[in-house]
Write a protein that holds these residues in place. Sequence first.
Motif, PDB file in Angstrom:
ATOM      1  N   UNK A 190      37.975  47.790  39.016  1.00 37.73           N
ATOM      2  CA  UNK A 190      38.139  45.979  38.575  1.00 37.73           C
ATOM      3  C   UNK A 190      39.426  45.274  39.470  1.00 37.73           C
ATOM      4  N   UNK A 191      39.951  44.347  39.320  1.00 38.76           N
ATOM      5  CA  UNK A 191      41.261  43.950  39.931  1.00 38.76           C
ATOM      6  C   UNK A 191      42.231  43.221  39.117  1.00 38.76           C
ATOM      7  N   UNK A 192      43.407  43.843  39.637  1.00 40.75           N
ATOM      8  CA  UNK A 192      44.327  42.941  38.743  1.00 40.75           C
ATOM      9  C   UNK A 192      45.527  42.108  39.481  1.00 40.75           C
ATOM     10  N   UNK A 193      44.794  41.513  40.458  1.00 41.90           N
ATOM     11  CA  UNK A 193      45.238  40.300  41.535  1.00 41.90           C
ATOM     12  C   UNK A 193      44.028  39.258  41.716  1.00 41.90           C
ATOM     13  N   UNK A 194      42.828  38.949  41.384  1.00 45.99           N
ATOM     14  CA  UNK A 194      43.087  38.445  41.866  1.00 45.99           C
ATOM     15  C   UNK A 194      41.563  38.309  43.348  1.00 45.99           C
ATOM     16  N   UNK A 195      41.576  40.146  43.346  1.00 45.14           N
ATOM     17  CA  UNK A 195      40.721  40.704  44.149  1.00 45.14           C
ATOM     18  C   UNK A 195      41.729  40.684  45.070  1.00 45.14           C
TER      19      UNK A 195
END
Length: 544
Positions: A136-141
Amino acid sequence: MICSLELQRFLIHIVFHTKGCAELHQCLHMNGLGNGVACRQHRQESFEQAPMYVAIMTYVGYGIVTLFGYFRDFLRAVGLEKCHLAQERQEQKDFIPLYQDFENFYTRNLYMRVRDNWNRPICSLPGPVFDLMERVSDDYNWTFRFTGKTLHNVINMGSYNYLGFAENNEDFLKTVADKTVQYGAGVCSTRQEIGNLSIHQELEQLVANFLGVESSMTFGMGFATNSMNIPALVGKGCLILSDELNHTSLILGARLSGATIRVFKHNNMHSLEKMLKEAVCSGQPRTHRPWKKILIMVEGIYSMEGSVVRLPEIVALKKKYKAYLYLDEAHSIGAVGPSGRGVTELFNMNPADVDVMMGTFTKSFGAAGGYIAGKKELVDYLRSHSHSAVYASAMSPPVTEQIIRAMKCILGKDGSTEGIRRVRQLAENTRYFRARLKEMGFIIYGNDDSPVVPVLLYMPGKVAAFAREMLQRKIGVVVVGFPATPLAEARARFCVSAAHTRDMLNQVLHHMNEVGDMLCLKFSRRKYAPQPDLCDDTDFELDS
């Protein structure tokens, strides 16, 4: 005497409905119609144009994303948003820039938004199904983190495992294990020094026999087979006529050669002949001296379009204008033809008509590397002049044995019919999958015999949504967009395998139908009647 086209169709109709498939094949063969019908069949390619509103909405979508990209760049410039990409250091601002800001615009503002659909980490064998590590990404990939979870049994519709030889069956891989014990994992030398093993020579002889040519040589990397050998064949004062959709390795090799490059329209014989006429009549620019060589470069199956080269017509033009032909069979060798020998067999042509036959082992053979095959004089010349042959490390022994194992299986030299069964299964799976997608209303590109099946998605937002929705349904797909494709022709590229069961394909088709309705991806205006599973070419016995 060959009867008229109307009579041929009448015979086909009568025999098909009264005698069945085997009798049809026999009738065509006895009447001399088989080759002509086969050629027409192999040229059945679909390149349906999208409705006008789809093209307009695609460009509007890119326009909106571009405007937001400029707005985000403004926010980064004034310090309201952090820029994660590499930038020039302040003390080096007067230097020649390493990072072109405008060129990176697409990467930071468009690609980053959908980057989660690429480079997904696989943690199993890439067979008909595989396992994916969830991230998953927490900063838009911009960055990813792993959750510790694994997505199991995802149907693999993206790997080039056409014949299913990328496998871990210990019975099939016993010889590979034995050769690893005997020779080790690496050679640590070039072929011209002390890296020329007996299995390398065995493989090259086997490849030559498989292709029906005098000689062949192998390389450890498929990309380098093109990029490092083309400069050894042509140079300054030579002309390369390249199909506009040729692979990057062909383009790089052509540029490194120093030869003049001219590009003809994809599979367009009128465009190619026009350039050949001009080249023969006008010669080189300014001096008008004759070209030293004219080399036509094409692929067997084009990996982004799924189209098959029009080999008979190209060979005819090549002979007419005294040019040379370079054929890249990376995707077609093993994947097409009654016994998997590529497009020359598909069109029932003499391999000697192709001057340079190139292919890779990374797809149908489940291994790595590539080959160049043709006349013995050609191969002997490349052994001493090709950078890839002189300087590159020799092919790894277990990889070499894997190729030998797979090729012997296809040829039936392992004492089984498993190889030919896989070739026929791939052909059957390909026709079934393509036919069902057409019936659903998707626009697909390519030849009916091509296991590369591009499904057109067009709009940038739908590309990411499609890949994510399919993954949620445990189906791994490859989506492709600009610059790998034209701006308005983003697509999903499916690769059919002989290892796919009918249940797997039906499951993929079921979810494709659902996602296609949900995302409104069924753009085709053509109507296809449902085709019952009667019989196909895989039911026919091969001619000796």
